[in-house]
Scaffold this motif. Structure first.
Motif, PDB file in Angstrom:
ATOM      1  N   GLN A  12       8.399  -7.831  14.641  1.00 28.79           N
ATOM      2  CA  GLN A  12       7.754  -9.045  15.135  1.00 28.79           C
ATOM      3  C   GLN A  12       7.043  -9.828  14.043  1.00 28.79           C
ATOM      4  OE1 GLN A  12       5.664  -6.850  18.218  1.00 28.79           O
ATOM      5  NE2 GLN A  12       6.720  -8.005  19.801  1.00 28.79           N
ATOM      6  N   LYS A  13       6.552  -9.140  13.028  1.00 35.05           N
ATOM      7  CA  LYS A  13       5.896  -9.811  11.904  1.00 35.05           C
ATOM      8  C   LYS A  13       6.843  -9.984  10.711  1.00 35.05           C
ATOM      9  CE  LYS A  13       1.896 -10.261  13.881  1.00 35.05           C
ATOM     10  NZ  LYS A  13       1.394 -11.603  14.287  1.00 35.05           N
ATOM     11  N   GLN A  14       8.105  -9.607  10.893  1.00 36.89           N
ATOM     12  CA  GLN A  14       9.151  -9.783   9.868  1.00 36.89           C
ATOM     13  C   GLN A  14       8.717  -9.189   8.524  1.00 36.89           C
ATOM     14  OE1 GLN A  14      10.653 -13.798   9.746  1.00 36.89           O
ATOM     15  NE2 GLN A  14      10.761 -13.970  11.981  1.00 36.89           N
ATOM     16  N   ILE A  15       8.324  -7.927   8.571  1.00 34.93           N
ATOM     17  CA  ILE A  15       7.850  -7.225   7.379  1.00 34.93           C
ATOM     18  C   ILE A  15       9.026  -6.533   6.694  1.00 34.93           C
ATOM     19  CG2 ILE A  15       6.267  -5.461   6.505  1.00 34.93           C
ATOM     20  CD1 ILE A  15       4.559  -5.922   9.011  1.00 34.93           C
ATOM     21  N   SER A  16       9.117  -6.672   5.404  1.00 34.84           N
ATOM     22  CA  SER A  16      10.205  -6.042   4.664  1.00 34.84           C
ATOM     23  C   SER A  16       9.969  -4.539   4.539  1.00 34.84           C
ATOM     24  CB  SER A  16      10.308  -6.653   3.258  1.00 34.84           C
ATOM     25  OG  SER A  16       9.208  -6.247   2.466  1.00 34.84           O
ATOM     26  N   VAL A  17      11.037  -3.817   4.204  1.00 36.09           N
ATOM     27  CA  VAL A  17      10.927  -2.377   3.992  1.00 36.09           C
ATOM     28  C   VAL A  17       9.911  -2.071   2.905  1.00 36.09           C
ATOM     29  CG1 VAL A  17      12.157  -0.369   3.060  1.00 36.09           C
ATOM     30  CG2 VAL A  17      13.215  -1.748   4.856  1.00 36.09           C
TER      31      VAL A  17
ATOM     32  N   HIS B 284      11.423   2.919  15.862  1.00 36.10           N
ATOM     33  CA  HIS B 284      12.413   2.016  15.259  1.00 36.10           C
ATOM     34  C   HIS B 284      12.121   1.739  13.784  1.00 36.10           C
ATOM     35  CE1 HIS B 284      13.343   1.696  19.399  1.00 36.10           C
ATOM     36  NE2 HIS B 284      12.629   0.621  19.692  1.00 36.10           N
ATOM     37  N   ASP B 285      10.866   1.939  13.350  1.00 33.75           N
ATOM     38  CA  ASP B 285      10.533   1.688  11.950  1.00 33.75           C
ATOM     39  C   ASP B 285      11.088   2.760  11.013  1.00 33.75           C
ATOM     40  OD1 ASP B 285       8.872   3.822  12.555  1.00 33.75           O
ATOM     41  OD2 ASP B 285       7.001   2.787  12.041  1.00 33.75           O
ATOM     42  N   GLY B 286      11.678   3.829  11.589  1.00 33.64           N
ATOM     43  CA  GLY B 286      12.335   4.850  10.783  1.00 33.64           C
ATOM     44  C   GLY B 286      11.428   5.911  10.213  1.00 33.64           C
ATOM     45  N   PHE B 287      10.104   5.808  10.462  1.00 35.91           N
ATOM     46  CA  PHE B 287       9.159   6.750   9.875  1.00 35.91           C
ATOM     47  C   PHE B 287       9.064   8.003  10.732  1.00 35.91           C
ATOM     48  CE2 PHE B 287       4.942   8.466   8.932  1.00 35.91           C
ATOM     49  CZ  PHE B 287       4.965   8.459   7.540  1.00 35.91           C
ATOM     50  N   ALA B 288       9.319   9.167  10.145  1.00 36.43           N
ATOM     51  CA  ALA B 288       9.310  10.426  10.881  1.00 36.43           C
ATOM     52  C   ALA B 288       7.888  10.979  10.969  1.00 36.43           C
ATOM     53  CB  ALA B 288      10.227  11.446  10.207  1.00 36.43           C
ATOM     54  N   MET B 289       7.472  11.335  12.175  1.00 37.43           N
ATOM     55  CA  MET B 289       6.135  11.882  12.396  1.00 37.43           C
ATOM     56  C   MET B 289       6.126  13.405  12.311  1.00 37.43           C
ATOM     57  SD  MET B 289       3.979   9.403  12.735  1.00 37.43           S
ATOM     58  CE  MET B 289       2.585  10.071  13.640  1.00 37.43           C
TER      59      MET B 289
ATOM     60  N   GLY C 288      22.054  -4.635  13.951  1.00 36.70           N
ATOM     61  CA  GLY C 288      22.182  -4.940  15.364  1.00 36.70           C
ATOM     62  C   GLY C 288      21.439  -6.213  15.715  1.00 36.70           C
ATOM     63  N   ARG C 289      20.852  -6.226  16.898  1.00 34.19           N
ATOM     64  CA  ARG C 289      20.131  -7.409  17.372  1.00 34.19           C
ATOM     65  C   ARG C 289      18.787  -7.580  16.678  1.00 34.19           C
ATOM     66  NH1 ARG C 289      19.894  -5.566  23.368  1.00 34.19           N
ATOM     67  NH2 ARG C 289      18.154  -7.053  23.381  1.00 34.19           N
ATOM     68  N   THR C 290      18.269  -6.498  16.079  1.00 36.64           N
ATOM     69  CA  THR C 290      16.948  -6.539  15.456  1.00 36.64           C
ATOM     70  C   THR C 290      17.059  -6.095  13.995  1.00 36.64           C
ATOM     71  OG1 THR C 290      16.429  -4.259  16.094  1.00 36.64           O
ATOM     72  CG2 THR C 290      15.876  -5.995  17.673  1.00 36.64           C
ATOM     73  N   GLY C 291      15.926  -6.125  13.290  1.00 37.96           N
ATOM     74  CA  GLY C 291      15.891  -5.637  11.917  1.00 37.96           C
ATOM     75  C   GLY C 291      16.581  -6.532  10.908  1.00 37.96           C
TER      76      GLY C 291
END
Length: 441
Positions: free
Chosen positions: A70-75, A114-119, A172-175
């Motif tokens: 939503q804030k269009q933050i880069s990796v 969805h951010d890919g960060f493993a907890m 896909g539709r996001t990212g």
């Protein structure tokens, strides 16, 4: 990001070994038993927690776990957040005790959003809580050990969508704003996904199930190879239940069906649930305590105890579980507003739990006034929103032997006639969250 060849090789071997079986999936005896337990449990805690909680929504009530999109933050920029994630107040014992105080029987927590960060401590990537944060501990391991001690089952939410991994391509539709190259190896990503699932299903003991989300990002792509992923899970832990938040009728290999922020057959969210989408599997509906899944500092749209009790009861009337979400703060604490309401619902369940736990949807379809639940020869009429003194239930099936108020045992006058079953409700119901009448058939 690094990969461990042995774990990837094990994952690929297991998936190839049993992938063909999922199209004609037949659940094991352990899986069927787990489904029965799941339907009896009725009520669970959903936990959305990740490095996005550090931002707390950034002053926007509509932003939480979707912050990166939503804030269009880069990796590159987003990878700075783990440096500030240090939940020193996290107390697994307190979390599990809160779930029990609320009357919940299981917990579903985000292992990767969805951010890919493993907890958890992933061995196939260093993009995780152990390797990238000052906290440096595996919170899933701590939580699972405490769940085992207190008798609470644990599910892992795992996102199929990944805004961080370079192999998630085509997008896909996001990212679309992450700054990743316009190239990638999709099979490499699927291998990575299945390797992480293998970790979750081999390093944490018996797992109650996997709660998938994100398939909808590439909804028409057959390349997901769900047969292989589902077969891998059922091979590693046959009792583990698989659900997928794809907003469609169940796919082969799934063990329960979930409905996001809606009761089965309703479509207030636009996610696509309709009567035609409801399968025969056990059901679960999930909802938030305010308006956000992840922690949001400014989101004060809190649902009342009455709101949540009514949702829980209506879900049971629709033959579904209720998975109620909390978004812990970045320090690891669950905010007091959530705790107070959860315990209030738990207090209500101390009295009325038998009319919810272990029941199935009753003989009367859900109505605007309320719902029915049933266990053996007991039917529980939950009157939630009804002002009149008499309630007519047309075409009631079954012969009534007796009727009483569940909380007091007082007899309730009733009669059957050509129009159905007529119940005389108590005169003073002001302040009651739910007037429950127990019918013995």
């Amino acid at each position: 990001m690094h990969f461990r060849p042995f774990l990837l090789g094990l994952c690929l071997f297991l998936s190839v070994l049993s992938a063909r079986a999922q199209a004609d999936y037949q659940p094991t005896a352990e899986n069927l038993q787990a489904r029965e337990w799941f339907q009896d449990a009725k009520y669970g805690m959903f936990i959305h927690w990740g490095v996005y909680s550090v931002v707390g929504g950034g002053g926007d009530r509509g932003v939480a776990e979707w912050l990166m999109q939503q804030k269009q933050i880069s990796v590159d920029d987003y990878e700075q957040l783990p440096h500030y994630f240090n939940p020193t107040a996290f107390d697994a014992k307190a979390w599990v005790q809160l779930a029990k105080d609320a009357g919940m029987h299981y917990i579903t927590i985000t292992s990767k959003h969805h951010d890919g960060f493993a907890m958890y401590d992933s061995q196939v990537s260093d993009y995780d809580i152990v390797d990238r944060t000052p906290y440096g501990k595996d919170v899933l391991k701590l939580l699972k050990d405490e769940c085992d001690r207190q008798g609470i089952k644990l599910f892992f939410y795992h996102s199929q969508l990944d805004w961080h991994h370079p192999g998630y391509y085509p997008r896909g539709r996001t990212g679309q704003y992450t700054g990743r190259p316009d190239e990638g190896n999709w099979q490499h990503y699927l291998d990575y996904q299945n390797a992480q699932l293998t970790e979750l299903l081999t390093h944490y003991g018996d797992v109650a199930g996997i709660w998938f989300d994100g398939w909808w990002d590439k909804a028409e792509a057959p390349a997901w190879k769900l047969d292989e992923t589902y077969a891998l899970i059922h091979k590693l832990q046959p009792q583990a239940l698989i659900g997928n938040n794809h907003h469609r009728a169940p796919f082969p290999g799934e063990d329960f069906q979930m409905f996001e922020k809606d009761l089965p057959g309703h479509n207030t969210t636009g996610f696509g649930s309709s009567a035609n989408d409801i399968g025969t599997l056990p059901r679960e509906t999930c909802e938030t305590m305010n308006g956000s899944w992840g922690y949001n500092l400014t989101d004060d749209r809190y649902k009342s105890t009455k709101d949540l009790v009514h949702y829980l009861v209506r879900a049971a009337g629709y033959n579904a579980n209720f998975l109620l979400n909390v978004g812990p703060q970045p320090n690891g604490e669950i905010q007091s507003e959530f705790q107070d309401t959860l315990r209030a619902v738990g207090t209500w369940l101390q009295t009325y739990g038998p009319t919810v736990y272990g029941t199935r949807g009753g003989p009367v379809a859900p109505k605007t006034w309320g719902v029915t639940t049933q266990k053996d020869n007991k039917v529980y009429v939950h009157v939630l929103d009804y002002a009149d003194r008499t309630l007519l239930i047309p075409d009631f099936k079954g012969r009534v032997k007796s009727a009483r108020l569940f909380n007091s045992g007082s007899k309730v006058k009733y009669q059957t006639n050509a129009y159905g079953l007529l119940l005389e409700l108590p005169q003073n119901r002001t302040g009651d969250l739910d007037t429950v009448i127990e019918l013995t058939l």
